[in-house]
Structure formats: C-alpha cells, structure tokens
Write a protein that holds these residues in place. Structure first.
Motif, PDB file in Angstrom:
ATOM      1  N   ARG A 112       0.835  -1.207   0.000  1.00  0.00           N
ATOM      2  CA  ARG A 112       0.000   0.000   0.000  1.00  0.00           C
ATOM      3  C   ARG A 112       0.871   1.259   0.000  1.00  0.00           C
ATOM      4  O   ARG A 112       0.583   2.217  -0.724  1.00  0.00           O
ATOM      5  CB  ARG A 112      -0.945  -0.007   1.205  1.00  0.00           C
ATOM      6  CG  ARG A 112      -2.007  -1.088   1.130  1.00  0.00           C
ATOM      7  CD  ARG A 112      -3.081  -0.982   2.213  1.00  0.00           C
ATOM      8  NE  ARG A 112      -2.714  -0.391   3.463  1.00  0.00           N
ATOM      9  CZ  ARG A 112      -2.345  -1.064   4.558  1.00  0.00           C
ATOM     10  NH1 ARG A 112      -2.279  -2.388   4.552  1.00  0.00           N
ATOM     11  NH2 ARG A 112      -2.058  -0.418   5.670  1.00  0.00           N
ATOM     12  N   GLN A 113       1.948   1.256   0.797  1.00  0.00           N
ATOM     13  CA  GLN A 113       2.827   2.424   0.841  1.00  0.00           C
ATOM     14  C   GLN A 113       3.584   2.602  -0.473  1.00  0.00           C
ATOM     15  O   GLN A 113       3.796   3.726  -0.917  1.00  0.00           O
ATOM     16  CB  GLN A 113       3.803   2.310   2.017  1.00  0.00           C
ATOM     17  CG  GLN A 113       3.140   2.522   3.348  1.00  0.00           C
ATOM     18  CD  GLN A 113       4.117   2.426   4.504  1.00  0.00           C
ATOM     19  OE1 GLN A 113       5.143   1.743   4.440  1.00  0.00           O
ATOM     20  NE2 GLN A 113       3.787   3.119   5.588  1.00  0.00           N
ATOM     21  N   THR A 114       3.991   1.502  -1.079  1.00  0.00           N
ATOM     22  CA  THR A 114       4.670   1.589  -2.379  1.00  0.00           C
ATOM     23  C   THR A 114       3.729   2.187  -3.416  1.00  0.00           C
ATOM     24  O   THR A 114       4.116   3.084  -4.174  1.00  0.00           O
ATOM     25  CB  THR A 114       5.181   0.212  -2.833  1.00  0.00           C
ATOM     26  OG1 THR A 114       6.123  -0.291  -1.872  1.00  0.00           O
ATOM     27  CG2 THR A 114       5.844   0.289  -4.196  1.00  0.00           C
ATOM     28  N   ALA A 115       2.498   1.692  -3.462  1.00  0.00           N
ATOM     29  CA  ALA A 115       1.522   2.229  -4.416  1.00  0.00           C
ATOM     30  C   ALA A 115       1.340   3.734  -4.214  1.00  0.00           C
ATOM     31  O   ALA A 115       1.334   4.502  -5.183  1.00  0.00           O
ATOM     32  CB  ALA A 115       0.191   1.494  -4.280  1.00  0.00           C
ATOM     33  N   ARG A 116       1.200   4.137  -2.968  1.00  0.00           N
ATOM     34  CA  ARG A 116       1.026   5.560  -2.669  1.00  0.00           C
ATOM     35  C   ARG A 116       2.241   6.362  -3.129  1.00  0.00           C
ATOM     36  O   ARG A 116       2.101   7.427  -3.747  1.00  0.00           O
ATOM     37  CB  ARG A 116       0.791   5.745  -1.168  1.00  0.00           C
ATOM     38  CG  ARG A 116       0.196   7.074  -0.802  1.00  0.00           C
ATOM     39  CD  ARG A 116      -0.246   7.143   0.664  1.00  0.00           C
ATOM     40  NE  ARG A 116      -0.941   5.931   1.082  1.00  0.00           N
ATOM     41  CZ  ARG A 116      -0.575   5.162   2.119  1.00  0.00           C
ATOM     42  NH1 ARG A 116       0.439   5.485   2.868  1.00  0.00           N
ATOM     43  NH2 ARG A 116      -1.241   4.067   2.420  1.00  0.00           N
ATOM     44  N   ALA A 117       3.454   5.854  -2.844  1.00  0.00           N
ATOM     45  CA  ALA A 117       4.685   6.562  -3.237  1.00  0.00           C
ATOM     46  C   ALA A 117       4.827   6.634  -4.757  1.00  0.00           C
ATOM     47  O   ALA A 117       5.411   7.578  -5.286  1.00  0.00           O
ATOM     48  CB  ALA A 117       5.901   5.884  -2.621  1.00  0.00           C
ATOM     49  N   LEU A 118       4.269   5.648  -5.458  1.00  0.00           N
ATOM     50  CA  LEU A 118       4.297   5.661  -6.920  1.00  0.00           C
ATOM     51  C   LEU A 118       3.213   6.557  -7.512  1.00  0.00           C
ATOM     52  O   LEU A 118       3.121   6.701  -8.725  1.00  0.00           O
ATOM     53  CB  LEU A 118       4.122   4.231  -7.456  1.00  0.00           C
ATOM     54  CG  LEU A 118       5.292   3.284  -7.241  1.00  0.00           C
ATOM     55  CD1 LEU A 118       4.897   1.859  -7.610  1.00  0.00           C
ATOM     56  CD2 LEU A 118       6.518   3.733  -8.033  1.00  0.00           C
TER      57      LEU A 118
END
Length: 190
Positions: free
Chosen positions: A57-63
């Motif tokens: 979820r954090q990776t998706a947000r950062a992307l």
C-alpha cells in the motif's frame, strides 16, 4: 481486445531486507525515496490495485497510484511463521522449512500453500474482463510471491518452478491477455 496488466513489486522494507515473513512493517526511507523517484515512469492506469500489506500500500502511494487493496492479491498467508525470519524458522523447524520449499502443496506453517496462492492469483487474472474499447491498463503493486504465482500461471509452468524466480524490489512485469490466455513481457525497474 486485450487487457494490459503491470505488476510491480514493493519497495524495500526492513522485513524484506531481513528475509522476514511479512509482519506489516513499513517501507524504509530509502524504499520510499526510490518509489517516489520511480513515480514519473509509471504510466497512468485505468485501474490500480495493491496487495493488502502495508509495504505494498505504501509503495503504491509513493508511486502516485490510487490503488484499491485486493484480498485476492495478498501474499501467502504464513501462519505461525509470520513476522519471523527465514533463518530463525529454519533453525527451529528445519524439516518443515525443507518440506515447504520442496512441496508446493505443503503448508507446515499453518497458513496457505504456494499452490493455493497460485490458484487464487490465477483466478483473479482470469476474471479480468476484456475491455470493450481495448484501452484498459491495470497496474497492481503486489508481493513477490504473487508475482511468482502470476508468472507461473501466464507461462503454464509447473508449481515447482516457484522458487526459480528472484523478484527484486520495484520491479515491473507486464502481461497482456484475453480469453484467459496470458503473455508475459519481462519488464524493468520503473
């Protein structure tokens, strides 16, 4: 018409660096920075999904993705091994780890077998409908084991090939499919 699907592995976290079965640890600062730097290289998808884990979820947000968590894209449920390092589990349960690594149907940890993960991921893939206008592009940030299961499904490879793939952080794999037939285009880091 075909569906274009991009799967992206999560950025680095402490659990990933320690080879620890996910315990909901967050991305580390370097992982967040790499994902944010890669955001400009991500083509805007029609739909975006993510494994339910915090690191995905954090990776998706950062992307820069507005991704919907999907239980079908969850990593392998690791039962009592969750939160432990592979080394610690191997020291305590050497035979169980050997069985798990050799037999895709085994779940000595009390969670999910790797075959069960493959079946779940394959069902999600095959349920994706062909777009009527040919413009559907789906992006999902998913756990490395979900990527392995997807590759096995797309290539109709045997379950035993699961451990023959290394999935590096922030790696993108691209699939195209229609009528439950998938092709894989090996990707690169976004």
């Amino acid at each position: 018409m075909t569906v274009r699907l991009t799967l992206i592995s999560p950025a680095t976290s402490e659990a990933l660096r320690e080879v620890r079965f996910d315990d909901e640890s967050p991305l580390d600062p370097a992982g967040t920075a790499r994902a944010e730097a890669a955001a400009a290289a991500i083509a805007p998808p029609t739909r975006a999904y993510t494994s339910p884990s915090l690191r995905c979820r954090q990776t998706a947000r950062a992307l820069g993705l507005r991704a919907e968590p999907s239980a079908e894209l969850a990593g392998c449920a690791m039962g009592r091994w969750r939160g432990q390092t592979l080394d610690a589990v191997a020291a305590a349960e050497a035979d169980a780890v050997a069985t798990w690594l050799a037999d895709p149907t085994a779940a000595p940890h009390g969670g999910e077998s790797l075959r069960d993960v493959r079946i779940r991921v394959a069902a999600w893939f095959d349920a994706l409908s062909d777009p009527s206008d040919g413009s559907e592009h789906i992006t999902a940030v998913v756990e490395p084991d979900v990527i392995r299961a997807a590759v096995l499904h797309a290539l109709a490879a045997p379950d035993e090939a699961f451990w023959r793939m290394d999935v590096r952080p922030l790696t993108a794999l691209h699939f195209t499919g229609r009528a439950q037939r998938w092709n894989l285009r090996i990707g690169s880091t976004p």
